[in-house]
Scaffold this active site. Structure first.
Site, PDB file in Angstrom:
ATOM      1  N   GLU A 254     -77.060 109.359 -12.410  1.00  0.00           N
ATOM      2  CA  GLU A 254     -76.637 110.989 -12.601  1.00  0.00           C
ATOM      3  C   GLU A 254     -77.346 111.866 -13.131  1.00  0.00           C
ATOM      4  O   GLU A 254     -77.622 112.931 -12.594  1.00  0.00           O
ATOM      5  CB  GLU A 254     -75.583 111.163 -13.324  1.00  0.00           C
ATOM      6  CG  GLU A 254     -73.863 110.303 -12.626  1.00  0.00           C
ATOM      7  CD  GLU A 254     -74.092 111.516 -11.580  1.00  0.00           C
ATOM      8  OE1 GLU A 254     -74.296 111.965 -11.198  1.00  0.00           O
ATOM      9  OE2 GLU A 254     -73.581 110.767 -10.221  1.00  0.00           O
ATOM     10  N   ASP A 337     -81.239 107.103  -7.267  1.00  0.00           N
ATOM     11  CA  ASP A 337     -80.850 106.000  -7.675  1.00  0.00           C
ATOM     12  C   ASP A 337     -82.399 105.241  -8.115  1.00  0.00           C
ATOM     13  O   ASP A 337     -81.909 104.175  -9.186  1.00  0.00           O
ATOM     14  CB  ASP A 337     -80.828 104.792  -6.309  1.00  0.00           C
ATOM     15  CG  ASP A 337     -79.047 105.311  -5.728  1.00  0.00           C
ATOM     16  OD1 ASP A 337     -78.464 105.433  -6.419  1.00  0.00           O
ATOM     17  OD2 ASP A 337     -79.037 104.813  -4.638  1.00  0.00           O
TER      18      ASP A 337
END
Length: 410
Positions: A254, A337
């Site tokens: 995030e 990611d």
């Protein structure tokens, strides 16, 4: 870290995780996600049907007429039309909403709310729409009247402005309507999250936990807001159902969205697609009105009764663009990611989280299937990325065989 030896088998390490999802659990995960492919089509058709009914029975024209009886101001007429359109269209599609949002989620064990609580949240959503939709429609129809040829371009800018206001105000005024947000308690876990954030100059003065377990068991986190409303949030499911390495892996991902400016990337993607869709609607809608307008009670494109026509054109366009939007968003997710793996340095935590998401995402799709239908990398893609990172960055990496039943942990 030193480069890993060549003895670590990335594929074997990946397969060790993927093979933990087998039998009925994998079948249910696949069935739920694959069923969603059809929901994209049927959802679009249901929306178009609702708009067609509003035209066929001249309801949109009646909404406009009500507005004209109340006021001779164009913005008032447009606002009343938009308000009634939003309300009645919501009622028309309500059976579909109840099936997809409540019964289907219950069928797959993905919703913990009773119907009353779920319905209450739907009413709150409707209330928010009834406040925002008329304002947006008023602005768009004012542009249609003032710039008949180029209104679609200016309307894209207006939509962008609404999106920005939503990003600023949403975390403070909208999200707390549905969940309680409390500051995360001080402790070693918060310290580690703050340390990762500080490493990348990410604001971490506020880290909130929100009680999403009252709705479902899905794990979730985000870095939301703009300027003074920026905050890091994670749901209680993430804290209660996962380990510290998993939590750090999620928070790293995030934070990657924030650090890589993905909010602007994704907003830009959608605005470009919206602009193309509005342009098409600006050309197709007048042709439909010329042919069927008298029957529908629609005078011209500047008539707010044309709102269902614009909605049909736009809905069809967004359906056709689904693979493109999925792929463009998936690229951003993949970059986040990669950032998260580097930031948290918890490849096995990342792999475990990817496997947990199989509760509602198919774990091993085919390549074309992933391109067309996945707006995030699949679980298999994510686990393999984590193991590739582990092979390159962890000294003497070992293949981890997850403990039996870890996916069922509460």
């Amino acid at each position: 870290m030193a480069a890993a030896s060549g003895s670590f088998d990335v594929e074997a390490a990946t397969r060790a995780y993927l093979d933990t999802l087998q039998g009925p659990a994998r079948a249910q995960s696949d069935a739920y996600f694959e069923g969603g492919y059809w929901l994209i089509l049927w959802g679009t058709l249901v929306g178009i049907l609702a708009d067609w009914l509003l035209l066929r029975f001249r309801l949109a024209a009646k909404f406009r007429d009500i507005g004209e009886r109340l006021s001779n101001r164009r913005w008032v007429v447009t606002g009343v039309t938009a308000l009634l359109y939003t309300l009645v269209a919501t009622i028309i599609v309500l059976p579909w909403t109840i099936y997809t949002g409540f019964f289907r989620e219950k069928q797959y064990g993905l919703l913990d709310q009773a119907f009353g609580a779920w319905g209450g949240e739907q009413l709150m959503n409707l209330g928010i729409e009834l406040l925002i939709a008329p304002l947006l429609v008023i602005a768009i129809y004012a542009l249609i009247r003032r710039a008949p040829r180029s209104w679609w371009l200016w309307a894209t800018g207006v939509i962008g402005a609404f999106m920005m206001v939503g990003m600023v105000l949403g975390p403070v005024f909208i999200a707390p309507l549905f969940n309680d947000y409390t500051e995360m308690q001080p402790g070693p876990l918060r310290d580690r999250i703050e340390a990762v954030a500080a490493k990348y100059d990410i604001p971490a003065e506020h880290i909130y936990v929100f009680d999403q377990s009252k709705q479902h068991k899905r794990i979730s986190a985000n870095v939301s807001g703009l300027g003074p409303t920026i905050r890091i949030s994670l749901n209680d499911n993430l804290l209660e159902r996962t380990s510290e390495p998993e939590i750090l892996a999620v928070m790293g991902h995030e934070m990657g969205h924030y650090k890589l400016n993905h909010v602007w990337w994704i907003v830009g993607i959608y605005l470009a697609i919206f602009a193309a869709g509005l342009f098409i609607a600006s050309r197709v809608a007048p042709m439909l009105i010329a042919r069927h307008g008298e029957r529908w009670g629609v005078r011209d494109i500047a008539d707010p009764a044309s709102l269902p026509i614009l909605a049909i054109c736009f809905s069809a366009w967004m359906f056709l663009m689904t693979p493109a939007t999925n792929s463009l968003v998936r690229i951003a997710e993949s970059k986040a990611d990669a950032f998260g793996l580097e930031a948290a340095q918890e490849p096995d935590g990342f792999a475990k989280v990817a496997m947990r998401l199989s509760e509602y995402r198919k774990i091993e799709p085919g390549p074309l299937e992933e391109v067309l239908f996945f707006d995030h990398p699949s679980g298999a893609t994510r686990v393999r990325m984590a193991m590739e990172w582990k092979a390159k960055h962890v000294k003497d990496p070992q293949v981890v065989v997850p403990e039996e039943g870890y996916l069922d942990s509460e």
